[in-house]
Design an enzyme around this catalytic site. Structure first.
Site, PDB file in Angstrom:
ATOM      1  N   ASP A   1       0.846  -1.192   0.000  1.00  0.00           N
ATOM      2  CA  ASP A   1       0.000   0.000   0.000  1.00  0.00           C
ATOM      3  C   ASP A   1       0.886   1.249   0.000  1.00  0.00           C
ATOM      4  O   ASP A   1       2.086   1.174   0.285  1.00  0.00           O
ATOM      5  CB  ASP A   1      -0.887  -0.045   1.257  1.00  0.00           C
ATOM      6  CG  ASP A   1      -1.688   1.208   1.464  1.00  0.00           C
ATOM      7  OD1 ASP A   1      -2.428   1.601   0.550  1.00  0.00           O
ATOM      8  OD2 ASP A   1      -1.564   1.813   2.544  1.00  0.00           O
TER       9      ASP A   1
ATOM     10  N   ASP B   1      -2.127  -1.097   5.756  1.00  0.00           N
ATOM     11  CA  ASP B   1      -2.494  -0.416   7.005  1.00  0.00           C
ATOM     12  C   ASP B   1      -3.984  -0.169   7.181  1.00  0.00           C
ATOM     13  O   ASP B   1      -4.390   0.411   8.192  1.00  0.00           O
ATOM     14  CB  ASP B   1      -1.783   0.954   7.062  1.00  0.00           C
ATOM     15  CG  ASP B   1      -2.474   1.999   6.205  1.00  0.00           C
ATOM     16  OD1 ASP B   1      -2.765   1.701   5.014  1.00  0.00           O
ATOM     17  OD2 ASP B   1      -2.739   3.097   6.700  1.00  0.00           O
TER      18      ASP B   1
ATOM     19  N   LYS C   1      -8.709  -5.054  -3.320  1.00  0.00           N
ATOM     20  CA  LYS C   1      -7.304  -5.164  -3.722  1.00  0.00           C
ATOM     21  C   LYS C   1      -6.886  -6.608  -3.976  1.00  0.00           C
ATOM     22  O   LYS C   1      -5.996  -6.863  -4.791  1.00  0.00           O
ATOM     23  CB  LYS C   1      -6.392  -4.541  -2.662  1.00  0.00           C
ATOM     24  CG  LYS C   1      -6.422  -3.024  -2.621  1.00  0.00           C
ATOM     25  CD  LYS C   1      -5.361  -2.497  -1.661  1.00  0.00           C
ATOM     26  CE  LYS C   1      -5.389  -0.997  -1.565  1.00  0.00           C
ATOM     27  NZ  LYS C   1      -4.333  -0.463  -0.675  1.00  0.00           N
TER      28      LYS C   1
ATOM     29  N   ASP D   1      -0.383   5.120   1.066  1.00  0.00           N
ATOM     30  CA  ASP D   1      -0.684   6.033   2.178  1.00  0.00           C
ATOM     31  C   ASP D   1      -0.736   5.295   3.510  1.00  0.00           C
ATOM     32  O   ASP D   1      -1.472   4.316   3.669  1.00  0.00           O
ATOM     33  CB  ASP D   1      -2.027   6.732   1.934  1.00  0.00           C
ATOM     34  CG  ASP D   1      -1.963   7.738   0.794  1.00  0.00           C
ATOM     35  OD1 ASP D   1      -1.010   8.517   0.763  1.00  0.00           O
ATOM     36  OD2 ASP D   1      -2.870   7.726  -0.057  1.00  0.00           O
TER      37      ASP D   1
ATOM     38  N   ASP E   1      -7.068  -2.887   2.641  1.00  0.00           N
ATOM     39  CA  ASP E   1      -5.972  -3.832   2.413  1.00  0.00           C
ATOM     40  C   ASP E   1      -6.313  -5.250   2.877  1.00  0.00           C
ATOM     41  O   ASP E   1      -5.519  -6.172   2.646  1.00  0.00           O
ATOM     42  CB  ASP E   1      -4.710  -3.376   3.154  1.00  0.00           C
ATOM     43  CG  ASP E   1      -4.149  -2.079   2.618  1.00  0.00           C
ATOM     44  OD1 ASP E   1      -4.060  -1.940   1.389  1.00  0.00           O
ATOM     45  OD2 ASP E   1      -3.818  -1.196   3.432  1.00  0.00           O
TER      46      ASP E   1
END
Length: 234
Positions: free
Chosen positions: A13, A182, A159, A15, A186
């Site tokens: 990921d 995070d 994802k 951000d 995810d």
């Protein structure tokens, strides 16, 4: 001296994982990902629209292999394959109904977060969530809070599915990946990977989905996870 184990393909990921709490890229990320990409595929997987991870790969100097829009978009430079899934019309209908109810998407007139978005809708977390969820549900969509925005998306897109499409294009098993993230968006990716890490600042959903949680937060957590994966720690 024993040889280091071969590096697995990596899905990561952006951000909150490659960045600090102000969304600034950690200075250690470029060299680490370049070295990793020399040995194994690196997939940048994000909720952002496609141009953002494409640009990141370009400036990092790694092959452009990306999952964007929470799985709604995927591109593999090696095979020149671009894939979009999701219900953009439904997302646009949500935006119209949300505006008619007196709410803004919260990004200003230019609205960069949605300007190049193809499969979903991003709404500022400063905007009211409850009416957004109700409107989205009426259009068969769901709202996922990534900690940076509310994403209005098709419930069957995530994802993990984006990463599966990338893995298929690369001719490798999605279960061979290591994954680091995070946030709630995810979760599917963390669950499908062979080994997965949530950084210490991760939300509860990501922490529960991951095999391990790092001691370090943000970029520190990413570096910690990457080092443990390279060392073959399961």
């Amino acid at each position: 001296m024993a040889e280091s184990p071969p590096l697995p393909p990596l899905a990561v990921d952006i951000d909150g994982t490659l960045t600090d709490d102000r969304r600034r890229l950690d200075h250690r990320v470029p060299s680490l990902l370049r070295k990793w990409a020399d040995a194994a595929p690196v997939v940048v997987a994000t909720g952002k629209a496609l141009p953002y991870p494409v640009a990141l790969c370009e400036f990092l100097g790694i092959p452009t292999t990306v999952v964007a829009e929470n799985g709604g978009a995927a591109y593999v430079e090696r095979t020149d394959e671009l894939r979009f899934v999701g219900d953009r019309r439904a997302a646009e209908a949500v935006a119209e109904e949300y505006a008619a109810a007196g709410h803004s998407l919260g990004w200003g007139e230019v609205d960069l977060p949605n300007r190049w978005r193809e499969t979903e809708l991003a709404v500022s977390r400063e905007q009211p969530l409850e009416p957004l969820e109700g409107i989205a549900a009426r259009h068969g969509l769901e709202v996922v809070d990534t900690g940076f925005a509310y994403h209005v998306k098709s419930p069957d897109v995530d994802k993990a599915k984006g990463l599966t499409a990338v893995a298929d294009a690369l001719g490798i098993e999605v279960e061979s990946f290591a994954a680091i993230g995070d946030s709630a968006n995810d979760v599917g990716m963390l669950e499908r990977a062979r080994i997965s890490y949530a950084v210490a600042n991760a939300d509860e959903a990501a922490r529960e989905a991951a095999d391990h949680v790092t001691d370090g937060t943000y970029g520190d957590g990413f570096i910690e996870a990457a080092e443990r994966i390279r060392a073959g720690v399961d």
